[in-house]
Design an enzyme around this catalytic site. Structure first.
Site, PDB file in Angstrom:
ATOM      1  N   GLU A  48      44.636 -62.633 -19.581  1.00 44.73           N
ATOM      2  CA  GLU A  48      43.763 -63.008 -19.731  1.00 44.73           C
ATOM      3  C   GLU A  48      43.551 -64.201 -18.294  1.00 44.73           C
ATOM      4  O   GLU A  48      43.581 -65.583 -18.424  1.00 44.73           O
ATOM      5  CB  GLU A  48      42.677 -64.127 -20.633  1.00 44.73           C
ATOM      6  N   ARG A  52      38.597 -70.751 -13.856  1.00 42.97           N
ATOM      7  CA  ARG A  52      38.609 -72.535 -13.262  1.00 42.97           C
ATOM      8  C   ARG A  52      38.900 -72.732 -11.380  1.00 42.97           C
ATOM      9  O   ARG A  52      39.689 -73.483 -11.004  1.00 42.97           O
ATOM     10  CB  ARG A  52      39.932 -73.403 -13.764  1.00 42.97           C
ATOM     11  N   THR A  75      37.436 -68.270 -19.703  1.00 41.26           N
ATOM     12  CA  THR A  75      36.643 -70.395 -19.132  1.00 41.26           C
ATOM     13  C   THR A  75      35.215 -69.568 -19.005  1.00 41.26           C
ATOM     14  O   THR A  75      34.569 -69.781 -17.632  1.00 41.26           O
ATOM     15  CB  THR A  75      37.449 -70.661 -17.914  1.00 41.26           C
ATOM     16  N   LYS A 135      38.373 -67.444 -31.143  1.00 43.66           N
ATOM     17  CA  LYS A 135      39.836 -68.023 -30.469  1.00 43.66           C
ATOM     18  C   LYS A 135      39.562 -69.620 -31.432  1.00 43.66           C
ATOM     19  O   LYS A 135      37.991 -69.915 -31.153  1.00 43.66           O
ATOM     20  CB  LYS A 135      39.143 -68.195 -29.236  1.00 43.66           C
TER      21      LYS A 135
HETATM   22  C1  3PG Z   1      43.069 -72.051 -22.168  1.00 39.57           C
HETATM   23  O1  3PG Z   1      42.617 -71.962 -21.252  1.00 39.57           O
HETATM   24  O2  3PG Z   1      42.618 -71.949 -23.235  1.00 39.57           O
HETATM   25  C2  3PG Z   1      44.004 -73.356 -22.405  1.00 39.57           C
HETATM   26  O3  3PG Z   1      44.085 -73.805 -21.340  1.00 39.57           O
HETATM   27  C3  3PG Z   1      44.824 -72.724 -23.363  1.00 39.57           C
HETATM   28  O4  3PG Z   1      46.081 -74.101 -23.808  1.00 39.57           O
HETATM   29  P1  3PG Z   1      47.479 -74.232 -23.183  1.00 39.57           P
HETATM   30  O5  3PG Z   1      47.451 -74.073 -21.808  1.00 39.57           O
HETATM   31  O6  3PG Z   1      47.713 -75.338 -24.117  1.00 39.57           O
HETATM   32  O7  3PG Z   1      48.231 -72.908 -23.611  1.00 39.57           O
END
Ligand code: 3PG
Length: 216
Positions: A48, A52, A75, A135
């Site tokens: 995924e 960003r 994102t 999610k």
């Molecule tokens: C996301 O993008 O869903 C989160 O940043 C993931 O969370 P983590 O970095 O704590 O795994």
């Protein structure tokens, strides 16, 4: 050997089979190919890629050329990004929160989407849009498994992908809860792990994650 990437109608099954969705924030699309090799060598054929960074779209395009790798976009905040993700080869969409516009666009394009939810209202919005997989984000900050069990209780038809603060220490607990089909996380693919161009640490972390999941 990993099975080949599925047709897009098999995306939920493929994710549920592998049980981990690595969340990757790419700083440089030139690192996409070696990162894919590390993921595949580690035994986790899913990526995924988050929107960003400026490198996201080109990274999705490069990764989606690899047979055997399922590539999604994370994102995703705007409907236009759903189109961009699809055009670059992404076959699923993940969002941090519930955006009706983004969900509607993904459904129009027939792209599986995992919208972020953190409470019953979000879940019911997902149900209203015909979704049954969401999610749970940010999982650990919102009370972790205890909270997830409480908000999942009324919705026996909903499957969850907890994300946020998941790692090899706590992933087994989440996966042992039946409504959890997979967990997302960045811990095995953090940009700092491969900033120097050495993808060995990524491969090792992916292998450790896959081993942890195999024990559930
Ligand atoms: C996301 O993008 O869903 C989160 O940043 C993931 O969370 P983590 O970095 O704590 O795994």
């Amino acid at each position: 050997m990993s099975p080949p990437a599925p047709a897009k109608s098999d995306v939920p099954g493929f994710i549920a089979h592998h049980r981990i969705v690595p969340i990757i924030t790419m700083r440089d699309a030139a690192q996409a190919d070696p990162l894919v090799e590390a993921l595949l060598a580690g035994g986790l054929p899913i990526a995924e890629v988050t929107f960003r960074t400026d490198a996201a779209a080109a990274s999705i395009e490069a990764m989606s050329k690899h047979d055997g790798l399922l590539v999604g976009a994370g994102t995703v905040l705007k409907p236009d990004q759903v189109d961009e993700a699809r055009d670059r080869g992404a076959t699923f969409i993940v969002t941090p929160g519930f955006s009706p516009k983004v969900v509607t666009r993904a459904l129009e394009l027939d792209l599986p989407i995992y919208p972020g939810v953190s409470n019953p209202t979000d879940i019911e919005m997902a149900l209203d849009h015909g979704l049954d997989s969401v999610k749970f984000f940010p999982a650990e900050s919102y009370g972790g498994l205890k909270t997830l069990k409480a908000i999942a209780a009324p919705y026996h038809m909903v499957k969850f992908v907890p994300t946020g603060g998941i790692n090899t220490d706590n992933i087994r607990d989440y996966l042992a809860f039946k409504p959890v089909v997979a967990c997302g996380g960045s811990w095995m693919v953090k940009p700092d792990l491969f900033a120097d161009g050495d993808f060995g640490p990524v491969e090792a972390a992916v292998k450790a994650a896959v081993r942890a999941v195999a024990e559930v």
